[in-house]
Write a protein that holds these residues in place. Structure first.
Motif, PDB file in Angstrom:
ATOM      1  N   VAL A  16      -7.455  -4.841   3.041  1.00 12.55           N
ATOM      2  CA  VAL A  16      -7.381  -3.525   3.679  1.00 12.55           C
ATOM      3  C   VAL A  16      -8.532  -2.651   3.187  1.00 12.55           C
ATOM      4  N   GLN A  17      -8.811  -2.723   1.897  1.00 12.97           N
ATOM      5  CA  GLN A  17      -9.918  -1.940   1.349  1.00 12.97           C
ATOM      6  C   GLN A  17     -11.244  -2.355   1.986  1.00 12.97           C
ATOM      7  N   LEU A  74     -11.698  -0.855   5.384  1.00 12.35           N
ATOM      8  CA  LEU A  74     -12.150   0.536   5.304  1.00 12.35           C
ATOM      9  C   LEU A  74     -13.653   0.579   5.056  1.00 12.35           C
ATOM     10  N   GLY A  83       0.788  -1.227   0.000  1.00  9.95           N
ATOM     11  CA  GLY A  83       0.000   0.000   0.000  1.00  9.95           C
ATOM     12  C   GLY A  83       0.819   1.276   0.000  1.00  9.95           C
ATOM     13  N   TYR A 102      -5.838   4.256   5.063  1.00  7.97           N
ATOM     14  CA  TYR A 102      -5.385   2.874   4.879  1.00  7.97           C
ATOM     15  C   TYR A 102      -4.160   2.581   5.754  1.00  7.97           C
ATOM     16  N   TRP A 124      -3.257  -1.015  -2.509  1.00  7.35           N
ATOM     17  CA  TRP A 124      -3.782  -1.574  -1.264  1.00  7.35           C
ATOM     18  C   TRP A 124      -4.537  -2.860  -1.564  1.00  7.35           C
TER      19      TRP A 124
END
Length: 167
Positions: A62-63, A66, A39, A82, A58
């Motif tokens: 991780v996305q 979020l 990322g 992030y 990313w």
């Protein structure tokens, strides 16, 4: 004054489980450090040094974190959000590892008959019966993530050259 307990199968199981948890957290931490490098564009792969594009990619994990958090403010820098998510997760993993290390040492020190040899046998047992398969799974997952990372970089490089409809 600490209390001591006789060595039993149940106590050995508890030590083995704690040892396994410690190693699994190390694996999880390795994966999240990989996410952070990807990322932030610091991941070194066979393709990463050949491109002249933004190398920050990313991973979906991780996305998705979020997205699960919910809406971010318009003024928030998505890149920073992030990074914060990953750093917070790494801190959480460090705390868990410290806790398991503490529990393991407390349990080990409370046992009367534990020797270095027994501790090595526990380590070998955990290594052979659970760590090796988890390690293989982690390596497989990281190989796929690296492939996806390289694919993203190559796609960005291709788009940077503004291809025509015929290319």
């Amino acid at each position: 004054m600490k209390s001591t307990t006789r060595l039993s199968i149940d106590e050995l199981k508890k030590l083995a489980i704690l040892k396994q948890k410690i190693v699994l957290i190390k694996f999880d931490k390795k994966l999240w450090i990989f996410y952070l490098k990807s990322g932030t564009g610091q991941l070194e792969t066979s393709e990463s040094h050949k491109t002249q594009v933004d190398r920050r990619v990313w991973p979906m994990a991780v996305q998705e974190m979020l997205l699960s958090i919910g809406h971010i403010n318009e003024g928030d820098d998505k890149q920073q959000v992030y990074e914060t998510i990953v750093h917070l997760h790494l801190e959480e993993l460090n705390k868990k590892k410290e806790q398991y290390d503490f529990e393991y040492n407390e349990k080990k020190n409370s046992l009367m008959d534990i020797t270095h040899e027994i501790e090595n046998l526990i380590h070998t047992f955990v290594q052979q019966h659970s760590i090796v398969p988890f390690g293989m799974k982690l390596n497989y997952k990281m190989a796929i993530l690296e492939y996806d990372y390289d694919e993203q970089l190559l796609e960005r490089e291709y788009m940077r050259h503004q291809p025509t409809d015929y290319e």
